[in-house]
Structure formats: C-alpha cells, structure tokens
Design a protein around this motif. Structure first.
Motif, PDB file in Angstrom:
ATOM      1  N   GLN A 234      -8.122  17.191  -2.734  1.00 45.88           N
ATOM      2  CA  GLN A 234      -9.530  16.833  -2.638  1.00 45.88           C
ATOM      3  C   GLN A 234      -9.867  16.114  -1.343  1.00 45.88           C
ATOM      4  O   GLN A 234     -11.026  15.969  -1.000  1.00 45.88           O
ATOM      5  N   THR A 235      -8.870  15.606  -0.670  1.00 47.60           N
ATOM      6  CA  THR A 235      -9.154  14.948   0.602  1.00 47.60           C
ATOM      7  C   THR A 235      -8.188  15.476   1.652  1.00 47.60           C
ATOM      8  O   THR A 235      -7.134  16.045   1.335  1.00 47.60           O
ATOM      9  N   ALA A 236      -8.595  15.285   2.918  1.00 42.90           N
ATOM     10  CA  ALA A 236      -7.754  15.735   4.019  1.00 42.90           C
ATOM     11  C   ALA A 236      -6.417  15.011   3.995  1.00 42.90           C
ATOM     12  O   ALA A 236      -5.378  15.580   4.315  1.00 42.90           O
ATOM     13  N   PHE A 237      -6.447  13.714   3.559  1.00 41.39           N
ATOM     14  CA  PHE A 237      -5.197  12.953   3.510  1.00 41.39           C
ATOM     15  C   PHE A 237      -4.208  13.596   2.553  1.00 41.39           C
ATOM     16  O   PHE A 237      -3.035  13.784   2.879  1.00 41.39           O
ATOM     17  N   VAL A 238      -4.689  13.970   1.364  1.00 40.74           N
ATOM     18  CA  VAL A 238      -3.808  14.570   0.366  1.00 40.74           C
ATOM     19  C   VAL A 238      -3.266  15.894   0.879  1.00 40.74           C
ATOM     20  O   VAL A 238      -2.069  16.173   0.779  1.00 40.74           O
ATOM     21  N   ALA A 239      -4.156  16.697   1.477  1.00 40.13           N
ATOM     22  CA  ALA A 239      -3.725  17.999   1.984  1.00 40.13           C
ATOM     23  C   ALA A 239      -2.632  17.831   3.028  1.00 40.13           C
ATOM     24  O   ALA A 239      -1.653  18.579   3.052  1.00 40.13           O
ATOM     25  N   ASP A 240      -2.776  16.816   3.869  1.00 41.55           N
ATOM     26  CA  ASP A 240      -1.820  16.608   4.940  1.00 41.55           C
ATOM     27  C   ASP A 240      -0.540  15.969   4.434  1.00 41.55           C
ATOM     28  O   ASP A 240       0.551  16.300   4.881  1.00 41.55           O
ATOM     29  N   PHE A 241      -0.676  15.037   3.467  1.00 37.34           N
ATOM     30  CA  PHE A 241       0.492  14.288   3.007  1.00 37.34           C
ATOM     31  C   PHE A 241       1.383  15.134   2.114  1.00 37.34           C
ATOM     32  O   PHE A 241       2.602  15.008   2.151  1.00 37.34           O
ATOM     33  N   ILE A 242       0.772  15.993   1.290  1.00 41.89           N
ATOM     34  CA  ILE A 242       1.551  16.818   0.374  1.00 41.89           C
ATOM     35  C   ILE A 242       1.805  18.151   1.053  1.00 41.89           C
ATOM     36  O   ILE A 242       0.908  18.956   1.232  1.00 41.89           O
ATOM     37  N   GLY A 243       3.045  18.374   1.428  1.00 43.34           N
ATOM     38  CA  GLY A 243       3.394  19.618   2.065  1.00 43.34           C
ATOM     39  C   GLY A 243       2.885  19.673   3.486  1.00 43.34           C
ATOM     40  O   GLY A 243       2.330  18.714   4.007  1.00 43.34           O
ATOM     41  N   ASP A 244       3.059  20.832   4.135  1.00 43.21           N
ATOM     42  CA  ASP A 244       2.554  21.014   5.489  1.00 43.21           C
ATOM     43  C   ASP A 244       1.230  21.734   5.412  1.00 43.21           C
ATOM     44  O   ASP A 244       0.984  22.512   4.507  1.00 43.21           O
ATOM     45  N   THR A 245       0.380  21.460   6.366  1.00 37.76           N
ATOM     46  CA  THR A 245      -0.878  22.183   6.391  1.00 37.76           C
ATOM     47  C   THR A 245      -1.427  22.233   7.814  1.00 37.76           C
ATOM     48  O   THR A 245      -1.001  21.485   8.690  1.00 37.76           O
ATOM     49  N   ASN A 246      -2.347  23.182   8.013  1.00 40.36           N
ATOM     50  CA  ASN A 246      -3.094  23.231   9.265  1.00 40.36           C
ATOM     51  C   ASN A 246      -4.470  22.656   8.998  1.00 40.36           C
ATOM     52  O   ASN A 246      -5.149  23.066   8.066  1.00 40.36           O
ATOM     53  N   LEU A 247      -4.854  21.671   9.776  1.00 35.51           N
ATOM     54  CA  LEU A 247      -6.162  21.056   9.587  1.00 35.51           C
ATOM     55  C   LEU A 247      -7.065  21.407  10.766  1.00 35.51           C
ATOM     56  O   LEU A 247      -6.661  21.326  11.917  1.00 35.51           O
ATOM     57  N   PHE A 248      -8.294  21.844  10.433  1.00 37.50           N
ATOM     58  CA  PHE A 248      -9.292  22.134  11.477  1.00 37.50           C
ATOM     59  C   PHE A 248     -10.482  21.205  11.272  1.00 37.50           C
ATOM     60  O   PHE A 248     -11.070  21.187  10.193  1.00 37.50           O
ATOM     61  N   GLN A 249     -10.822  20.434  12.304  1.00 38.49           N
ATOM     62  CA  GLN A 249     -12.009  19.587  12.225  1.00 38.49           C
ATOM     63  C   GLN A 249     -13.214  20.446  12.576  1.00 38.49           C
ATOM     64  O   GLN A 249     -13.169  21.210  13.526  1.00 38.49           O
ATOM     65  N   GLY A 250     -14.303  20.312  11.791  1.00 38.15           N
ATOM     66  CA  GLY A 250     -15.480  21.118  12.114  1.00 38.15           C
ATOM     67  C   GLY A 250     -16.684  20.671  11.331  1.00 38.15           C
ATOM     68  O   GLY A 250     -16.683  19.620  10.690  1.00 38.15           O
ATOM     69  N   ARG A 251     -17.742  21.471  11.413  1.00 39.58           N
ATOM     70  CA  ARG A 251     -18.912  21.153  10.596  1.00 39.58           C
ATOM     71  C   ARG A 251     -19.439  22.422   9.948  1.00 39.58           C
ATOM     72  O   ARG A 251     -19.176  23.532  10.432  1.00 39.58           O
ATOM     73  N   VAL A 252     -20.166  22.246   8.869  1.00 36.70           N
ATOM     74  CA  VAL A 252     -20.652  23.392   8.103  1.00 36.70           C
ATOM     75  C   VAL A 252     -21.772  24.076   8.884  1.00 36.70           C
ATOM     76  O   VAL A 252     -22.700  23.427   9.362  1.00 36.70           O
ATOM     77  N   GLU A 253     -21.638  25.384   9.036  1.00 30.90           N
ATOM     78  CA  GLU A 253     -22.639  26.150   9.773  1.00 30.90           C
ATOM     79  C   GLU A 253     -23.717  26.634   8.808  1.00 30.90           C
ATOM     80  O   GLU A 253     -24.894  26.384   8.986  1.00 30.90           O
ATOM     81  N   SER A 254     -23.261  27.333   7.794  1.00 31.20           N
ATOM     82  CA  SER A 254     -24.205  27.833   6.795  1.00 31.20           C
ATOM     83  C   SER A 254     -23.475  27.929   5.480  1.00 31.20           C
ATOM     84  O   SER A 254     -22.259  28.105   5.449  1.00 31.20           O
ATOM     85  N   SER A 255     -24.202  27.759   4.410  1.00 32.19           N
ATOM     86  CA  SER A 255     -23.527  27.850   3.123  1.00 32.19           C
ATOM     87  C   SER A 255     -24.204  28.901   2.274  1.00 32.19           C
ATOM     88  O   SER A 255     -25.003  28.611   1.417  1.00 32.19           O
TER      89      SER A 255
END
Lengths: 380, 270
Positions: free
Chosen positions: A242-263
């Motif tokens: 649910q958070t970038a911290f969890v995604a990064d801390f648990i296992g390996d991951t690729n993180l991309f910083q960005g902003r929502v363009e359209s939903s």
C-alpha cells in the motif's frame, strides 16, 4: 525470493478471539518518539510478525507487549484484559530474547524449570513438562549441560523451550534467529514453523529479515518510523503493497516517481518525472485524481525482456542492456530506458542465448503488474 | 657445532637480563627476609643454622595473637558490610538512571585513588569533631570506606559484561524483582563479589596508616604491632611473621584471581 507458502489455518475472521490488542500506543524515550500511535490486533493462534528496518520501533512494540516498557500513551490488551500497570511477571506471555539471556549459572534443565518452579508447580508435573519441552526442541540429551557448553543453535532451542514450557498465551520472539548463521537459520525457521503449527500458540515475532517474515508468518505488520505502514498476509504485503516503503522494503522492486496524467477506467496513465508514460491498474485503496504525485512499483520478475509476442502490452519501452547477471535459476538484467530510468528485470533461466551487453532491447509488462502508490506515507 | 640455526635467539639477550634484574629487584628482599626467618641466630647478620624457633616463638606471643585477632575482626566486619553495600551500589549504578549519576559514580570510586594518608587524616578529624571515641569500630568504619569502593568496582566490571536481558528474562518467566535479583543476578555476580571480598580483605589486613590514625588506645592491628616493634630494630620473629603474611595474602590474591578467571572462562567459552 524463496517464499514458502504457509498453509492458512482454519481461522475465520468473524469469530476469532484476539490475543493481543494495541490501541493507539505511543512510546517516547527522552523526547524521542519511538512508536507513534500503533493499532494492532493479533488473533489467537496466529504467527504474527512485526517487520521493519532497525530503529523502526518494532522491538519497543514487542517490549511493551512483554511489559518491559510502559506505553507513554494508549493501551495494550492481552486476551481482552488491559495490561496497564501489570508488571512483566504477571503477564501471560513469555519472551525469547535475541541474545537468548539464558541463566549461565544454571543447567539447561534448571533454566527450563525456572518458570515452573516459580509457579510452585508440583514436582512430578514439573519433571514431565520440562522433559516434554526438551523433547519438543530436540534437546533431551543436553539437560545437564550449562549454556556456555552449547552452540548458538542449541542455546536458541533452550531459550525456546524455556518460554514454551510455561504454556503462555503468547510467545514473543525478538529477532529469534538473528544471531545464527544462514544455514542454521533456515533450519530453525522450519522448526519454528513446525512448532507453531503443533502447539497452536500465538507467536509474535520481531524481525528485520523480510524473507523470514514472509516464509513464517500468517500476517505481517510492516513498520517504519514508529508507524505501521501495512498489515496483511505475506502475499498481500508482497503483491499489493500500500505504500512505496512497503513495496521497496519487501522484495526488490522498480520505483518510478511521477504524477497522474489521466484516470480513465480501466487504466490510469502516469507520466514519470523523466517523461516516461506508464499505464497502471488503479489500486482499490485510494483514488488517484489527475496530477496526484505517485510512485509506481513494478516487480523485477513481472517485467519481460525481448520483443513482445502477440498484442503489444501497454507498457513497452526501448532501452539498452547495461548488465546481465547469470544466477543459475534466474537471470538478472539491468536495462537503461531511453527515458533515462534504469529498471532491473529478473527472469527465469530458460537456457536461451543471453543478449549482448549494450545492445538495444525492449522491456514490457502488463498494466496490472504496475502499482500506483501514494508518493509519501499518509500522515496519521 | 658452529652453525646455529638463524632463528634461534642468543641465550643471553638484553631483554632477558633486564627481566631478570627487574624480578630480582622485586623479589630478592623478600627472599632474604624469608631466608633469615629460618636463622637460628638472634642477629640477622650471622647465619647460625636452620631453625624454626622464631615461628614457634610467634605461637607463644600473646601480643601478636591479640593483634592478629583485632586485624581479623576489622577485616571480616569491614568486608562483610562492604560486600552488601558495594554490591547494592554497583547494581544500583548499573540499573537506574537518575540525575547526577556520573558524579555519584565518580565520588563512589574516589577512595581508590585518594591517598591513604588523606583518608586517615580526614577520618580522624571527622571522628574527633563529632566527639566519637576511637576504638576498633572506628577502624572498621574507616576500612569500609575503601573496601566498599573496591568491591563496587569489581562487581561493576562483572555487571557490564553481563547480558542486560538476564533480569528481564527472569521477570518474564514470572519472578518478582526480588526473586529475579536473588535467583539470577546475585548468583551471576557471586564470583565477582567473592573475588572483590578477598582482595578487600587483603587490603584491610595490610593497612597500617588508616588503622593507626583511627585506632585510639583500644585496638592494635597486626601491621600496627609489627611497625611498633621494628622501630627498635627488626627481630627475627617479625621476619617469620612477615613470611606467613606474604604467603597468606599471596594465596588469597591467587584464589581471587582464580575464581574470577574460572567464571570468566565459563562465560566466554561460547
């Protein structure tokens, strides 16, 4: 990532009793807040892990359950009873310390019998229970030894037996395997898991080792900076952080910083700060409106290298192969995308010829494999 | 053989000579003392053959015996009181946090480095100013000052090496704080307490300065008796007594070190 799947036990969410409850628990040490308002419900018979980097407040949380620290604010309940001003020796919990804390002047037998003797346990019952505890941890032959005459793994077993022999409501384990070498650690993980299944006692374990937490626990609470980032089953934590911290801390991951363009349903378009356009499936937990700052997480094993067969997936980028690591069962690629970002890719080894270094490659993944997460942990 | 292997050291290196000189400087006087304690002659300058007469005469010397009794009384009482207080002090300093703890710790160990003469004079001035008459109890009180500090230091050293979670483990298993102290902490500290006591005992038996300042008329410890006798020349029975004292204190010091060594080994053999 070796993840043993734990069999879910027959615990239905509706009529489960709670062994441990933490309500808005705070702990301040000399003006430094170690734990910032934790809510936790640990079910009966559960193997619950508190996972986080060092200094995240996980050990403090455990010590508050054991009674070694009093919460500065909030409340700890064991089996529904408030533990306010209840000293550690009146709590139905027993702890396995990271350093084992065995009594050096007593034999293994006396160490294990210590708690029972204090309860004025009848002699014949005491002998039987100590013997059973020794059997449980496979240390029958070592009853007359002193702790200093045992190896680290054997001391660990004695510490476990000393806690279990009292039949506590909850067993607290503070980095129980932290001091063991890798091979022994794997062995003890198996045994812990077996013990837990056989005894059905609630285990609460503190660890910084994510693999250990994933492989042993029924549920995990991931802590960071004195707060709980997420509570869930190992697969929930891994697949749906649910958070970038969890995604990064648990296992390996690729993180991309960005902003929502359209939903637009069913997908969300995100532009990274490097200008890369990504499609992700919106997560259910929060609503992303245009121009929200987000972090996109894509697991390395979900990304493919090569040209896509059939329909082109939504996320397909060109890049240059910067590094290849052959790991036997897997191959690890590092690809520099044309937008400037670097992604790591993990693929099972299918004994194909490996692409050359510095050659252009394509990487692609499904929209469903990308997760958009809030850019900062939500403030509570 | 002329050709010696190059690795072999010459049998007389300068290090060996210096070491020999140093030990000679330290122990030759004691050996001479021991040697003359067996001298049959009354005057040390002549050797009149081997004899145990000075040792026998000690047995019949009631002044020496009463002095020894006073010394033992002082040492045992001072060490017993210090053992309890010193252990409590060390445990309290290790366990609790309170303002001014560093200062308190410093002050507690200060008697170890304050010169004996300063303690002796200060104690005397204090005792006189509050109007206490000097007797064996004032010696004991003065001896507690340094015995306490000594035992506290030895126990503290052991405490810092102890697993900080031992007491918590006992509490966790259902022991009340008192039970945890009696059943876990105290047994773990026992070797240190005992070895601290032995050394404090030797120090107390050995003390001349503080005792002679605080003794008054009532008491006469062994070092005081010896000192008063050697003022008029060393008699051979004092030689004999010194040999006995050296042997006994040497044995006690060895015992204390041995106990500490054994308990340390048990702790670190993991």
């Amino acid at each position: 990532m070796s993840q043993t799947v734990t069999q879910p036990r027959n615990v239905s969410d509706t009529d489960t009793k709670l062994d441990v409850e933490l309500r808005k628990v705070f702990k301040v040490f000399n003006g430094e807040t170690a734990v910032r308002g934790i809510d936790l419900e640990i079910r009966q018979g559960e193997f619950f892990s508190i996972l986080g980097p060092s200094g995240c407040g996980k050990t403090t949380t455990l010590r508050m359950i054991a009674g070694f620290e009093e919460p500065t604010g909030g409340e700890v309940l064991l089996r529904g009873k408030s533990m306010l001003n209840v000293p550690p020796y009146r709590r139905p919990v027993n702890t396995v310390f990271q350093s084992y804390a065995l009594f050096g002047h007593m034999t293994v037998w006396d160490n294990i019998a210590f708690g029972l003797r204090l309860q004025n346990c009848h002699k014949s019952e005491l002998q039987q229970r100590v013997r059973e505890a020794l059997q449980l941890v496979k240390m029958e032959g070592f009853a007359r030894r002193y702790p200093a005459q045992l190896s680290g793994g054997q001391q660990q077993r004695v510490a476990l037996a000393r806690a279990l022999v009292n039949r506590p409501t909850v067993v607290l384990l503070d980095e129980p395997l932290g001091a063991l070498d890798l091979k022994l650690r794997k062995e003890m993980q198996m045994e812990l898991s077996t013990l837990h299944r056989e005894l059905g006692v609630t285990f609460v374990m503190v660890t910084h080792d994510q693999e250990e937490a994933l492989s042993l626990s029924d549920r995990i609470a991931v802590m960071n900076g004195g707060r709980i980032e997420q509570i869930g089953s190992p697969s929930e934590i891994y697949e749906h952080p649910q958070t970038a911290f969890v995604a990064d801390f648990i296992g390996d991951t690729n993180l991309f910083q960005g902003r929502v363009e359209s939903s637009q349903q069913p997908h969300l378009q995100i532009t990274t700060h490097h200008g890369l356009k990504l499609w992700v499936k919106p997560s259910s937990s929060w609503i992303e409106s245009p121009s929200t700052e987000v972090v996109v997480s894509v697991r390395p094993e979900k990304i493919q290298v090569g040209s896509p067969a059939g329909d082109t997936p939504l996320n397909c980028c060109d890049g240059i192969l910067k590094n290849v690591m052959y790991l036997g069962t897997h191959v690890h690629y590092v690809v520099e995308l044309s937008s400037g970002e670097t992604v790591t890719v993990m693929q099972p080894n299918r004994s194909r010829e490996l692409p050359n270094l510095d050659s252009s490659v394509q990487v692609y993944w499904q929209a469903i494999d990308g997760l958009a997460l809030p850019a900062r942990s939500p403030e509570k | 053989m002329n050709i010696a292997p190059s690795a072999a050291k010459p049998s007389f290196s300068w290090q060996f000579v210096v070491t020999l000189l140093m030990y000679g400087f330290m122990y030759i006087p004691i050996l001479i003392l021991a040697f003359y304690s067996f001298n049959a002659e009354r005057f040390s300058a002549n050797w009149g053959g081997f004899s145990l007469r000075w040792y026998v005469s000690l047995l019949n010397d009631s002044r020496i015996q009463s002095a020894l009794l006073d010394s033992l009384r002082v040492a045992f009482t001072a060490v017993a009181v210090s053992a309890v207080l010193g252990t409590m002090m060390a445990v309290g300093l290790a366990k609790y946090r309170f303002p001014g703890k560093g200062l308190y710790r410093g002050i507690s160990y200060l008697p170890l480095i304050i010169p004996d003469i300063a303690i002796a004079v200060a104690t005397l001035v204090f005792l006189v100013s509050i109007g206490l008459s000097l007797n064996i109890w004032t010696i004991i009180a003065a001896h507690i000052v340094f015995c306490l500090a000594y035992i506290a230091v030895v126990v503290s050293t052991r405490l810092t090496g102890l697993n900080p979670h031992l007491e918590e483990a006992a509490l966790d298993l259902g022991a009340t704080p008192l039970q945890a102290f009696m059943k876990v902490l105290l047994p773990e500290l026992m070797p240190a307490i005992f070895s601290g006591c032995l050394l404090a005992f030797v120090l107390s038996m050995d003390d001349l300065l503080i005792a002679s300042f605080t003794a008054g008329d009532g008491a006469n410890t062994l070092p005081m008796e010896i000192f008063s006798r050697v003022k008029t020349g060393v008699k051979p029975d004092i030689n004999a007594l010194s040999v006995i004292l050296i042997l006994v204190s040497g044995f006690l010091a060895f015992l204390s070190e041995y106990i500490r060594f054994r308990s340390e080994r048990r702790r670190f053999r993991q």
